[in-house]
Design a protein around this motif. Structure first.
Motif, short mmCIF file in Angstrom:
data_model
loop_
_atom_site.label_atom_id
_atom_site.label_comp_id
_atom_site.label_asym_id
_atom_site.label_seq_id
_atom_site.Cartn_x
_atom_site.Cartn_y
_atom_site.Cartn_z
N GLN A 187 -3.59 0.45 -3.18
CA GLN A 187 -3.18 -0.93 -2.90
C GLN A 187 -2.70 -1.50 -4.23
O GLN A 187 -3.47 -1.53 -5.20
CB GLN A 187 -4.36 -1.74 -2.36
CG GLN A 187 -4.09 -3.20 -2.18
CD GLN A 187 -3.29 -3.51 -0.92
OE1 GLN A 187 -3.46 -2.84 0.10
NE2 GLN A 187 -2.43 -4.48 -0.99
N THR A 197 0.86 -1.18 0.00
CA THR A 197 0.00 0.00 0.00
C THR A 197 0.90 1.23 0.00
O THR A 197 1.78 1.35 0.86
CB THR A 197 -0.91 0.02 1.24
OG1 THR A 197 -1.73 -1.16 1.21
CG2 THR A 197 -1.79 1.25 1.25
N GLN A 216 -2.49 13.97 -3.06
CA GLN A 216 -2.75 12.99 -1.99
C GLN A 216 -3.36 11.74 -2.62
O GLN A 216 -4.22 11.85 -3.48
CB GLN A 216 -3.71 13.58 -0.96
CG GLN A 216 -3.18 14.82 -0.25
CD GLN A 216 -2.04 14.48 0.70
OE1 GLN A 216 -2.10 13.53 1.45
NE2 GLN A 216 -0.98 15.28 0.62
N SER A 227 -3.86 7.12 -1.91
CA SER A 227 -3.59 5.86 -1.24
C SER A 227 -3.97 4.77 -2.23
O SER A 227 -5.08 4.76 -2.76
CB SER A 227 -4.39 5.72 0.05
OG SER A 227 -4.09 4.48 0.67
N ALA A 240 0.92 5.41 0.09
CA ALA A 240 0.07 6.55 0.43
C ALA A 240 0.91 7.82 0.51
O ALA A 240 2.09 7.77 0.84
CB ALA A 240 -0.64 6.31 1.76
#
Length: 190
Positions: A145, A110, A141, A143, A112
């Motif tokens: 996976q 992940t 910004q 995030s 971020a």
């Protein structure tokens, strides 16, 4: 001198000059268009490339010659590696054009942005990136996976680079397939 001049304008050469001019007219716009896109020009062997953008500054300067070590089918990407790749499915790029970026997210991780100090986080831990041109590590910004068999890539000059972040709306949400990797880039050589 008149012999050379008359030879250049002979009927045999009368067709050669327009053909050469046409070839230059067709190739030059392509070279100009790709110069600012993080694309690379390749040598015939494919193992030497020349960086044609500033997307990897300060690590790799525009115009530097790089060596690419080809990857095998069993290639396992490592966090922080600089890779050459041809992304399949990214919109707005020249088809089959080679790009260069750094592996930031490997399959299953992940990624971020960003912590309070402007650093990327990988699996919840701040990433030490002394190669980044300027903090924050990204002005955007996010995030993400990283799916199995895919990579999240970012260039070092993050404020101008069009890397995984710019392709989040494309298939793969900005990630590239591990199979898109052509090779690992060795440190720049002059």
């Amino acid at each position: 001198m008149s012999t050379a001049l008359s030879g250049a304008l002979s009927p045999d050469n009368a067709l050669v000059i327009p053909l050469r001019m046409t070839a230059v007219a067709l190739v030059l716009p392509v070279l100009i268009a790709t110069a600012g896109c993080g694309l690379l020009s390749t040598a015939a062997s494919g193992s030497r490339i020349t960086m044609t953008s500033e997307s990897m500054k300060p690590t790799i300067e525009m115009g530097e010659h790089l060596t690419v070590r080809r990857t095998a089918d069993d290639y396992v990407p490592r966090l922080g590696e600089v890779i050459a790749f041809i992304p399949d499915g990214w919109s707005g790029i020249t088809p089959n054009a080679m790009h260069v970026s750094r592996v930031i997210g490997v399959p299953g991780s992940t990624v971020a942005c960003c912590d309070s100090q402007g650093r990327l986080q990988v699996n919840g831990k701040a990433l030490d990136e002394p190669y980044v041109a300027a903090l924050p590590a990204s002005q955007l910004q996010f995030s993400v996976q990283v799916p199995p068999g895919r990579l999240w890539v970012m260039s070092d000059n993050r404020h101008i680079a069009l890397d995984s972040r710019a392709h989040r709306a494309d298939p793969g949400q900005g990630t590239i397939a591990v199979s898109d990797v052509s090779g690992v880039v060795s440190p720049p050589s002059q």
